[in-house]
Design a protein around this motif. Structure first.
Motif, PDB file in Angstrom:
ATOM      1  N   GLN A 179      -7.637  -6.985  -3.276  1.00  0.00           N
ATOM      2  CA  GLN A 179      -7.061  -5.922  -2.467  1.00  0.00           C
ATOM      3  C   GLN A 179      -7.229  -6.253  -0.993  1.00  0.00           C
ATOM      4  O   GLN A 179      -8.301  -6.681  -0.575  1.00  0.00           O
ATOM      5  CB  GLN A 179      -7.766  -4.594  -2.746  1.00  0.00           C
ATOM      6  CG  GLN A 179      -7.646  -4.138  -4.178  1.00  0.00           C
ATOM      7  CD  GLN A 179      -8.414  -2.848  -4.417  1.00  0.00           C
ATOM      8  OE1 GLN A 179      -9.254  -2.448  -3.633  1.00  0.00           O
ATOM      9  NE2 GLN A 179      -8.109  -2.202  -5.516  1.00  0.00           N
ATOM     10  N   GLU A 180      -6.162  -6.030  -0.235  1.00  0.00           N
ATOM     11  CA  GLU A 180      -6.155  -6.155   1.227  1.00  0.00           C
ATOM     12  C   GLU A 180      -6.525  -7.541   1.745  1.00  0.00           C
ATOM     13  O   GLU A 180      -5.689  -8.248   2.231  1.00  0.00           O
ATOM     14  CB  GLU A 180      -7.054  -5.106   1.894  1.00  0.00           C
ATOM     15  CG  GLU A 180      -6.542  -3.697   1.791  1.00  0.00           C
ATOM     16  CD  GLU A 180      -5.233  -3.436   2.521  1.00  0.00           C
ATOM     17  OE1 GLU A 180      -4.974  -4.044   3.564  1.00  0.00           O
ATOM     18  OE2 GLU A 180      -4.466  -2.609   2.032  1.00  0.00           O
ATOM     19  N   GLU A 181      -7.781  -7.914   1.661  1.00  0.00           N
ATOM     20  CA  GLU A 181      -8.243  -9.179   2.233  1.00  0.00           C
ATOM     21  C   GLU A 181      -8.784 -10.092   1.137  1.00  0.00           C
ATOM     22  O   GLU A 181      -9.523  -9.653   0.258  1.00  0.00           O
ATOM     23  CB  GLU A 181      -9.336  -8.917   3.266  1.00  0.00           C
ATOM     24  CG  GLU A 181      -8.864  -8.083   4.432  1.00  0.00           C
ATOM     25  CD  GLU A 181      -9.985  -7.701   5.374  1.00  0.00           C
ATOM     26  OE1 GLU A 181     -11.112  -8.226   5.221  1.00  0.00           O
ATOM     27  OE2 GLU A 181      -9.734  -6.864   6.248  1.00  0.00           O
ATOM     28  N   ASP A 219       0.851  -1.188   0.000  1.00  0.00           N
ATOM     29  CA  ASP A 219       0.000   0.000   0.000  1.00  0.00           C
ATOM     30  C   ASP A 219       0.891   1.243   0.000  1.00  0.00           C
ATOM     31  O   ASP A 219       2.103   1.168   0.140  1.00  0.00           O
ATOM     32  CB  ASP A 219      -0.964  -0.001   1.196  1.00  0.00           C
ATOM     33  CG  ASP A 219      -0.251   0.036   2.532  1.00  0.00           C
ATOM     34  OD1 ASP A 219       0.895   0.512   2.609  1.00  0.00           O
ATOM     35  OD2 ASP A 219      -0.850  -0.422   3.517  1.00  0.00           O
ATOM     36  N   GLU A 268     -14.653  -5.349  -3.164  1.00  0.00           N
ATOM     37  CA  GLU A 268     -14.617  -4.249  -2.211  1.00  0.00           C
ATOM     38  C   GLU A 268     -13.531  -3.284  -2.646  1.00  0.00           C
ATOM     39  O   GLU A 268     -12.449  -3.700  -3.056  1.00  0.00           O
ATOM     40  CB  GLU A 268     -14.311  -4.757  -0.804  1.00  0.00           C
ATOM     41  CG  GLU A 268     -15.425  -5.593  -0.218  1.00  0.00           C
ATOM     42  CD  GLU A 268     -15.139  -5.944   1.221  1.00  0.00           C
ATOM     43  OE1 GLU A 268     -14.652  -5.073   1.967  1.00  0.00           O
ATOM     44  OE2 GLU A 268     -15.396  -7.091   1.584  1.00  0.00           O
ATOM     45  N   TRP A 327     -10.821  -0.445  -1.737  1.00  0.00           N
ATOM     46  CA  TRP A 327      -9.987   0.038  -0.648  1.00  0.00           C
ATOM     47  C   TRP A 327      -9.220   1.254  -1.140  1.00  0.00           C
ATOM     48  O   TRP A 327      -8.848   1.333  -2.305  1.00  0.00           O
ATOM     49  CB  TRP A 327      -8.998  -1.039  -0.218  1.00  0.00           C
ATOM     50  CG  TRP A 327      -9.625  -2.258   0.347  1.00  0.00           C
ATOM     51  CD1 TRP A 327     -10.201  -3.287  -0.357  1.00  0.00           C
ATOM     52  CD2 TRP A 327      -9.746  -2.599   1.716  1.00  0.00           C
ATOM     53  NE1 TRP A 327     -10.666  -4.249   0.495  1.00  0.00           N
ATOM     54  CE2 TRP A 327     -10.398  -3.846   1.785  1.00  0.00           C
ATOM     55  CE3 TRP A 327      -9.368  -1.987   2.902  1.00  0.00           C
ATOM     56  CZ2 TRP A 327     -10.676  -4.486   2.971  1.00  0.00           C
ATOM     57  CZ3 TRP A 327      -9.645  -2.627   4.093  1.00  0.00           C
ATOM     58  CH2 TRP A 327     -10.292  -3.850   4.124  1.00  0.00           C
ATOM     59  N   LEU A 328      -8.924   2.175  -0.262  1.00  0.00           N
ATOM     60  CA  LEU A 328      -8.127   3.339  -0.601  1.00  0.00           C
ATOM     61  C   LEU A 328      -6.659   3.001  -0.367  1.00  0.00           C
ATOM     62  O   LEU A 328      -6.271   2.639   0.745  1.00  0.00           O
ATOM     63  CB  LEU A 328      -8.546   4.532   0.278  1.00  0.00           C
ATOM     64  CG  LEU A 328      -7.879   5.858  -0.049  1.00  0.00           C
ATOM     65  CD1 LEU A 328      -8.222   6.287  -1.478  1.00  0.00           C
ATOM     66  CD2 LEU A 328      -8.336   6.922   0.941  1.00  0.00           C
ATOM     67  N   HIS A 329      -5.836   3.073  -1.396  1.00  0.00           N
ATOM     68  CA  HIS A 329      -4.401   2.766  -1.324  1.00  0.00           C
ATOM     69  C   HIS A 329      -4.145   1.381  -0.733  1.00  0.00           C
ATOM     70  O   HIS A 329      -3.474   1.233   0.289  1.00  0.00           O
ATOM     71  CB  HIS A 329      -3.656   3.822  -0.510  1.00  0.00           C
ATOM     72  CG  HIS A 329      -3.920   5.212  -0.948  1.00  0.00           C
ATOM     73  ND1 HIS A 329      -3.604   5.655  -2.206  1.00  0.00           N
ATOM     74  CD2 HIS A 329      -4.484   6.259  -0.308  1.00  0.00           C
ATOM     75  CE1 HIS A 329      -3.952   6.923  -2.331  1.00  0.00           C
ATOM     76  NE2 HIS A 329      -4.501   7.314  -1.188  1.00  0.00           N
ATOM     77  N   PRO A 330      -4.669   0.341  -1.338  1.00  0.00           N
ATOM     78  CA  PRO A 330      -4.572  -1.006  -0.758  1.00  0.00           C
ATOM     79  C   PRO A 330      -3.269  -1.733  -1.074  1.00  0.00           C
ATOM     80  O   PRO A 330      -2.530  -1.375  -1.978  1.00  0.00           O
ATOM     81  CB  PRO A 330      -5.717  -1.732  -1.465  1.00  0.00           C
ATOM     82  CG  PRO A 330      -5.692  -1.121  -2.835  1.00  0.00           C
ATOM     83  CD  PRO A 330      -5.384   0.353  -2.595  1.00  0.00           C
TER      84      PRO A 330
END
Length: 138
Positions: free
Chosen positions: A110-112, A13, A86, A88-91
């Motif tokens: 992203q992320e998760e 990120d 989903e 995300w912001l800056h993931p």
């Protein structure tokens, strides 16, 4: 003989941009009941390597038991083709690609990991563990 390539790329990120991207590529050769496996690890710029960058890295032998675990998990996974998305912001961005013979599957998130892909979680965790152990040994 069947070749399977499993590649995981992790792009950081914005807050951890200085850490750079990480990629691990596992190549597994199956011949009858025998497995031969190796992996390459790459760490570098934000957006990760191209395949030719990975291929320039020295290959390290991978325990056949770990290779079998990866294959077993991937071959038994029953996952949704198009899970909910989903934003995300800056993931942190993850990309998983599996090539086996003429078959190819690509996943990115992203992320998760999406809930509908939870069965890939053990594959991702194992690849991350192999990469972390290789970095600690270096």
């Amino acid at each position: 003989m069947l070749w399977t390539t499993i590649e995981l790329r992790i792009e950081p990120d914005i807050e951890r941009i200085g850490e750079g991207a990480l990629a691990i590529q596992v190549q597994i050769k199956e011949r009858d009941e025998d497995l031969d496996a190796e992996y390459r690890l790459w760490r570098g710029s934000l957006f990760g390597p191209v395949t030719s960058d990975l291929m320039k890295q020295a290959a390290t032998q991978l325990d056949p038991g770990l290779a079998l675990s990866l294959l077993t998990e991937l071959r038994s996974a029953n996952i949704a083709a198009c899970p909910r998305f989903e934003v995300w912001l800056h993931p942190v961005v993850y990309r998983l690609e599996v090539n086996s013979g003429f078959n190819t599957a690509q996943y990115s998130w992203q992320e998760e990991l999406p809930e509908q892909w939870h069965q890939l979680g053990s594959v991702v965790a194992l690849l991350k563990r192999i990469a972390e152990e290789a970095r600690n040994d270096a």
